[in-house]
Design an enzyme around this catalytic site. Sequence first.
Site, PDB file in Angstrom:
ATOM      1  N   GLU A 159      -1.955  -8.943   4.302  1.00  0.00           N
ATOM      2  CA  GLU A 159      -1.979  -9.361   5.709  1.00  0.00           C
ATOM      3  C   GLU A 159      -3.390  -9.452   6.275  1.00  0.00           C
ATOM      4  O   GLU A 159      -3.616 -10.072   7.307  1.00  0.00           O
ATOM      5  CB  GLU A 159      -1.121  -8.404   6.565  1.00  0.00           C
ATOM      6  CG  GLU A 159      -1.637  -6.968   6.715  1.00  0.00           C
ATOM      7  CD  GLU A 159      -1.289  -6.046   5.561  1.00  0.00           C
ATOM      8  OE1 GLU A 159      -1.008  -6.548   4.455  1.00  0.00           O
ATOM      9  OE2 GLU A 159      -1.332  -4.823   5.749  1.00  0.00           O
ATOM     10  N   HIS A 173      -3.637  -5.091   0.689  1.00  0.00           N
ATOM     11  CA  HIS A 173      -3.086  -5.607   1.951  1.00  0.00           C
ATOM     12  C   HIS A 173      -3.151  -7.130   2.003  1.00  0.00           C
ATOM     13  O   HIS A 173      -4.219  -7.678   2.273  1.00  0.00           O
ATOM     14  CB  HIS A 173      -3.875  -5.030   3.129  1.00  0.00           C
ATOM     15  CG  HIS A 173      -3.618  -3.577   3.344  1.00  0.00           C
ATOM     16  ND1 HIS A 173      -2.607  -3.108   4.149  1.00  0.00           N
ATOM     17  CD2 HIS A 173      -4.227  -2.487   2.829  1.00  0.00           C
ATOM     18  CE1 HIS A 173      -2.612  -1.785   4.139  1.00  0.00           C
ATOM     19  NE2 HIS A 173      -3.577  -1.387   3.351  1.00  0.00           N
ATOM     20  N   ASP A 226      -4.511 -14.876  28.904  1.00  0.00           N
ATOM     21  CA  ASP A 226      -3.257 -14.118  28.916  1.00  0.00           C
ATOM     22  C   ASP A 226      -2.610 -14.112  30.302  1.00  0.00           C
ATOM     23  O   ASP A 226      -1.462 -14.511  30.473  1.00  0.00           O
ATOM     24  CB  ASP A 226      -3.482 -12.672  28.443  1.00  0.00           C
ATOM     25  CG  ASP A 226      -4.111 -12.605  27.061  1.00  0.00           C
ATOM     26  OD1 ASP A 226      -4.046 -13.621  26.344  1.00  0.00           O
ATOM     27  OD2 ASP A 226      -4.669 -11.557  26.692  1.00  0.00           O
ATOM     28  N   SER A 227      -3.387 -13.664  31.307  1.00  0.00           N
ATOM     29  CA  SER A 227      -2.787 -13.597  32.638  1.00  0.00           C
ATOM     30  C   SER A 227      -2.559 -15.007  33.203  1.00  0.00           C
ATOM     31  O   SER A 227      -1.630 -15.216  33.987  1.00  0.00           O
ATOM     32  CB  SER A 227      -3.642 -12.759  33.582  1.00  0.00           C
ATOM     33  OG  SER A 227      -4.959 -13.209  33.598  1.00  0.00           O
ATOM     34  N   CYS A 273       0.836  -1.204   0.000  1.00  0.00           N
ATOM     35  CA  CYS A 273       0.000   0.000   0.000  1.00  0.00           C
ATOM     36  C   CYS A 273       0.874   1.259   0.000  1.00  0.00           C
ATOM     37  O   CYS A 273       1.572   1.513  -0.976  1.00  0.00           O
ATOM     38  CB  CYS A 273      -0.943  -0.065   1.194  1.00  0.00           C
ATOM     39  SG  CYS A 273      -2.253   1.126   1.109  1.00  0.00           S
ATOM     40  N   SER A 307      -7.135 -12.521  35.798  1.00  0.00           N
ATOM     41  CA  SER A 307      -8.542 -12.291  35.498  1.00  0.00           C
ATOM     42  C   SER A 307      -9.274 -13.595  35.217  1.00  0.00           C
ATOM     43  O   SER A 307     -10.490 -13.609  35.093  1.00  0.00           O
ATOM     44  CB  SER A 307      -8.625 -11.413  34.245  1.00  0.00           C
ATOM     45  OG  SER A 307      -8.083 -12.130  33.146  1.00  0.00           O
ATOM     46  N   GLY A 308      -8.499 -14.685  35.073  1.00  0.00           N
ATOM     47  CA  GLY A 308      -9.122 -15.948  34.668  1.00  0.00           C
ATOM     48  C   GLY A 308      -9.031 -16.124  33.162  1.00  0.00           C
ATOM     49  O   GLY A 308      -9.321 -17.187  32.641  1.00  0.00           O
ATOM     50  N   GLY A 309      -8.609 -15.081  32.477  1.00  0.00           N
ATOM     51  CA  GLY A 309      -8.431 -15.154  31.027  1.00  0.00           C
ATOM     52  C   GLY A 309      -7.110 -15.830  30.708  1.00  0.00           C
ATOM     53  O   GLY A 309      -6.247 -15.995  31.566  1.00  0.00           O
TER      54      GLY A 309
END
Length: 511
Positions: free
Chosen positions: A167, A165, A223-224, A78, A219-221
């Site tokens: 991607e 694009h 990632d953490s 682009c 948080s229970g998610g």
Amino acid sequence: MILILDFGSQYTHLIARRIRELGSYAEILPFNISVTKIIKLKPQGIILSGSPSSVYDKNAPFPKKRVFNLNIPILGICYGQQVIAKILGGKTKAKKLREFGRETITILDKSSLFKGCKNKETVWFSHGDTVTELPKRFKKIGSSKSSKIAAFENYDSRVFGIQFHPEVTHTVNGLKILKNFTYNICKEKESWKISDTKRRLISELKKQIGEEPVLIGVSGGIDSFVVATLIKNTIGNRLYCVFVDNGLLRKNEPEEVKNLFQKRGFRNFLMIDAKKQFLTALRGIVDPEKKREIIGHTFIRVFEKKAKELEKKQVKIKFLAQGTIYPDRIESAQPSKDATKIKSHHNITLPKKLKFQIIEPIKELYKDEVRELGRELGLPKPIIGRHPFPGPGLAIRILGEITDERLSILRETDDIFLSELRKNKLYDKIWQAFAVLLPLKTVGVMGDLRTYEYIISLRAVTSKDGMTADWAKIPPKVLEKISSRIINEVMEVNRVVYDISQKPPATIEYE
Ligand code: XMP
């Protein structure tokens, strides 16, 4: 390694994401880094990203011209294509209107870049300017209705430019094009494996943390949870997990998270009931950015207080670990001052005078890489497949003011929505699904009575990484069941709508 020079496009990170998905390491650096630094990095190829700028802007970003003399293959995407045209002597023309959307390009020449593509390909355009004249020794290899020179190449010097694009997943064979560039043109070798990443992260954490204790907000998610597991595997019981019940969680979430951590053997799991503190701070707040800021700052205050309490028990906390992932940083913090800011994520808007040192071991990873790392760490399936849930929680799914009544309506409706998706085996096919409370009331009829109640919008999207998304094609029968359950079971709702917008241009969350 493939080096991506960032000119500020919202999609820059996606390029890196795709290259890594192809098994090669990609790194994003600002467009104007020195040529000496580029040589030191020894990239096998360089990609010039898109940009919200036009090459005609007064302060348009340009790379160092010598980048073209390094004998390293270059792909301009682009704006990157227009940069190539402008620097190497082609011509570009400014368009009055910025266009974006799906378009068909005709591939004119089976360039090595388009190996395996069809003669006509669906691609995603997002552009203002267009190339009108080729630079010397360049050949046109693709065109479309709006761009006569939608793709060009100089095969001998291995410089390529495409107006669209690759991607973005809307470009059907985008990954193939990036693969051609990475492996056939740049001759890159596969170098990016999640098991290596795990080993590297643990050894880096060991060095960084030493003998200190670490505090982490969980948080229970995924990632953490992945970060907590990595750190627990590194320092054992010197990890203190703090779970803050901020009053913005979903139905039964606090208990579920507590059980999960206890089951996985986290000895120092501390649950803090801070509902009152958060909800008081949020009273009367309507502006989404303000909500995020308040929530972020309140989190930190709650943490600091907990750290002080721990200090009294002779545990002096120096490090605060966070589950920040790559898109959190890019979508909010901007990879360079040239990226356009969309919205802040709570874990980024930290107060300046923070007394902890921050550890963010997965800050280079994308969501699906985090999931892969989670599998590598042996985490249970429901955790790995859990839909993402934003730090500010239900606060950004209640448009307008947050009240106890609205929170409880949203909790009930969201629970009905998700449990029906699970029952119909759709939950795992969907990237993220949730209910949103619109602070509007409309007229309805219940029995013989006129009602005047809230609207609930159901949002469910499919996505690879949350950066682009499509609305999930939930069968009408399931939607019908969800709608009738919500209206029958939640008195304060008399209308349910289903959101059919794509990202971009809409975002996944509403605020
Ligand atoms: P959007 O709404 O930007 O969301 O399309 C992309 C992904 O990011 C999540 N999200 C957040 N996560 N704090 C978070 O931790 C936030 O403030 C936040 N805002 C959006 C969103 O749920 C989706 O997965």
